[in-house]
Design an enzyme around this catalytic site. Structure first.
Site, PDB file in Angstrom:
ATOM      1  N   TYR A 183       0.864  -1.190   0.000  1.00 37.28           N
ATOM      2  CA  TYR A 183       0.000   0.000   0.000  1.00 37.28           C
ATOM      3  C   TYR A 183       0.896   1.235   0.000  1.00 37.28           C
ATOM      4  O   TYR A 183       1.874   1.306   0.746  1.00 37.28           O
ATOM      5  CB  TYR A 183      -0.883   0.021   1.267  1.00 37.28           C
ATOM      6  CG  TYR A 183      -1.692   1.291   1.387  1.00 37.28           C
ATOM      7  CD1 TYR A 183      -3.004   1.342   0.916  1.00 37.28           C
ATOM      8  CD2 TYR A 183      -1.139   2.458   1.922  1.00 37.28           C
ATOM      9  CE1 TYR A 183      -3.742   2.524   0.993  1.00 37.28           C
ATOM     10  CE2 TYR A 183      -1.870   3.636   1.993  1.00 37.28           C
ATOM     11  CZ  TYR A 183      -3.164   3.662   1.531  1.00 37.28           C
ATOM     12  OH  TYR A 183      -3.886   4.826   1.596  1.00 37.28           O
ATOM     13  N   GLU A 228      -3.277   7.511  -4.292  1.00 33.54           N
ATOM     14  CA  GLU A 228      -3.142   6.220  -3.603  1.00 33.54           C
ATOM     15  C   GLU A 228      -2.957   5.095  -4.600  1.00 33.54           C
ATOM     16  O   GLU A 228      -3.632   5.048  -5.629  1.00 33.54           O
ATOM     17  CB  GLU A 228      -4.403   5.974  -2.769  1.00 33.54           C
ATOM     18  CG  GLU A 228      -4.376   4.658  -2.008  1.00 33.54           C
ATOM     19  CD  GLU A 228      -5.735   4.322  -1.382  1.00 33.54           C
ATOM     20  OE1 GLU A 228      -5.995   4.774  -0.258  1.00 33.54           O
ATOM     21  OE2 GLU A 228      -6.526   3.627  -2.041  1.00 33.54           O
TER      22      GLU A 228
END
Ligand code: ADP
Ligand code: MG
Length: 405
Positions: A117, A206
Site C-alpha cells: 500500500y 493512492e
C-alpha cells in the site's frame, strides 16, 4: 475565478483509468488496459480487448468512484474470451454501493508476489503531504490498520522539498519490517508520485495494491486520485473528465453558478444554505441535534447578489424532499437586503409548492431585509440568531407532522 479561494476544496475523485493515465504520464508503472462501455460491448468486447493487445487471463474492473470494489463484486477474473464477454455484459449496468457501472477497465491478470500500500495525502493536521506505506496492502488494508498498525508507516513530507529523500524510504521500510530489495524502485516511484501530487493539486494519490512481482518490479494495479476542485480552472484536461463521473444533477447545476451543493441525507427534509462551510456545519449540527434531518446543504460563497440567492433557493426548492429551506447568512460582503430580495424572488415563483423558508441574517442592511420579507406576504420566517432559527424550523417540522424523524 470569480471568488478565488473562497471555500475549502472538495475532492474530485477520479476513476481508476483516469488515475492510471496520470500515473502513466508521470512514469509510474501501470498495466496497459482498455476501457469498455456499452457501445464497445455491443461492438464486441473481446475484439476490443484483443485489439488492445491484451492476453488472457484478464481482470475486469468496474469503474466507479469508490474503493472496495473487489469485495463488492466489481473486480472479476476471466480466463478466456468467452468468460470475458459474459462478464463484461454482466458487469456493465451493475450497481456498486449506489454507483451504476457505466465503464469497465480490462487489464491483464498479473502474477503478484506481494501487495503493498502506498499513498500521499494532504494532511490537515501536520499541514503537509503525508506519505503512508504498508507492505501488507491490498483489499485488507483496513484489517492491517486494525490488527497490525505497526506495519503501516506514516511520514510527513516537507512541502518545501520537492525531492523525496532516500532516508524517508529507508525509514518506512525499516519501520514496517519490509526487506530493502526494492528500495531504489520505491524511491523512484514515490518521487514520481510526489511530482504528480503537486502537479495536479491533489488531496490524495493512492496505489493499492502496489504489486511486487517475483523479480521485485513494482506496478500500480489500482489508483485513486482526488483533486482539489478549486484547482480545476487550472486543469482543463481534468475538468473535461467530470462528465464521466456520477454526480447529483443539482451538484452540476449549482456548480454553473459557482455554488457548492452537497447532498446529505436522502430522507431529510431541510435544506441549509450559508456563506461558508463552517457556518453550514454548525447549522447542520444544531438541526440534527433537534432530531431533524438535513437533505442538502449549499455553500453560497461570498458576495451573493439577489439573483444568485434566488438561483440557490430555486435549486433547493426544486428538491422534492425539501419542505423547509434555512438561509443562514452573516452579511459582511453579502448584503442582507440582497439576500431577502433573492429569497423573495425564488419563493414567489414557488408559492404553490407550499414550502417554507427560514431566514437568519445578520449584518449590513438587516432592518431593510426584515422589511422586504414582511411586505412580501410570503411564507418566510425571519429569525434572530441560529438557535431561534432552528426552533422555527422545528416548529414547522412538527406542524407538518414530521415528528422526530
Ligand atoms: P478495489 O481496491 O476497489 O477493491 P483493486 O483494483 O485494488 O480494487 O482490486 C482488488 C484486488 O484484485 C487487488 O487487491 C488484487 O488482489 C486484485 N487485482 C486487481 N488488479 C489485478 C491484476 N491486474 N492482476 C491480478 N490481480 C489484480
Ligand atoms: Mg484497490
Amino acid at each position: 475565478m470569480e471568488h478565488p479561494g473562497r471555500r475549502a476544496g472538495v475532492p474530485m475523485k477520479l476513476l481508476e483509468y483516469q488515475a492510471a493515465s496520470l500515473f502513466e504520464k508521470h512514469g509510474v508503472p501501470i498495466q496497459k488496459g482498455v476501457v469498455i462501455d456499452s457501445a464497445a460491448l455491443a461492438a464486441g468486447a473481446v475484439k476490443k480487448i484483443e485489439e488492445a493487445g491484451l492476453a488472457f487471463p484478464v481482470v475486469i474492473k468496474a469503474q466507479v468512484q469508490i474503493g472496495g470494489r473487489g469485495k463488492a463484486g466489481g473486480v472479476k477474473f476471466a480466463e478466456n474470451a468467452e468468460e470475458a464477454e459474459k462478464l463484461c455484459a454482466r458487469m456493465l449496468g451493475m450497481d456498486i454501493r449506489g454507483f451504476k457501472v457505466k465503464e469497465l477497465l480490462v487489464v491483464e491478470k498479473k502474477e503478484i508476489a506481494r501487495e503493498w500500500y502506498l499513498s500521499i495525502m494532504l494532511d490537515r493536521y501536520t499541514k503537509s503531504p503525508l506519505l503512508i506505506f504498508s507492505p501488507v496492502g491490498g483489499m485488507d488494508i483496513e484489517e492491517t490498520a486494525r490488527t497490525s498498525p505497526g506495519r503501516i508507516a506514516r511520514v510527513p513530507l516537507n512541502p518545501m522539498e520537492k525531492q523525496t529523500p532516500l532516508y524517508v524510504i529507508d525509514y518506512v521500510l525499516d519501520k514496517t519490517g519490509t526487506d530493502k530489495n526494492c528500495r531504489a524502485a520505491l524511491l523512484d516511484l514515490v518521487q514520481k508520485l510526489y511530482t504528480l501530487f503537486f502537479a495536479y493539486y491533489t488531496m490524495l494519490v493512492e496505489i493499492n495494491p502496489l504489486a511486487v512481482d517475483a523479480r521485485g518490479a513494482l506496478t500500480a494495479l489500482d489508483g485513486k486520485i482526488e483533486i482539489d476542485d478549486n484547482a480545476l480552472p487550472f486543469l482543463p484536461d481534468i475538468s473535461a473528465w467530470r462528465d464521466k463521473l456520477q454526480e447529483d444533477a443539482d451538484v452540476i447545476e449549482a456548480r454553473k453558478s459557482d455554488f457548492l451543493f452537497i447532498p446529505i441525507e436522502d430522507d431529510g427534509s431541510v435544506g441549509v444554505m450559508s456563506n461558508g462551510s463552517g457556518m453550514l456545519m454548525s447549522c447542520i449540527d444544531l438541526i440534527s441535534k433537534k432530531g431533524m434531518k438535513v437533505h442538502a446543504a449549499l455553500d453560497l460563497g461570498g458576495g451573493a447578489t439577489a439573483e444568485r440567492i434566488a438561483e440557490a433557493v430555486r435549486i433547493m426548492l426544486g428538491r422534492p424532499k425539501i419542505t423547509a429551506v434555512f438561509i443562514c447568512v452573516f452579511g459582511g460582503i453579502t448584503r442582507c437586503d440582497e439576500v431577502a430580495r433573492g429569497a423573495c424572488i425564488a419563493m414567489r415563483k414557488n408559492e404553490a409548492a407550499g414550502k417554507q423558508l427560514i431566514l437568519r441574517i445578520e449584518g449590513t442592511n438587516k432592518d431593510e431585509a426584515a422589511r422586504i420579507v414582511a411586505e412580501s406576504g410570503l411564507p418566510i420566517t425571519v429569525a434572530e440568531g441560529i438557535p431561534k432559527s432552528v426552533e422555527a424550523i422545528f416548529a414547522l417540522h412538527q406542524k407538518e407532522g414530521g415528528g422526530a424523524q
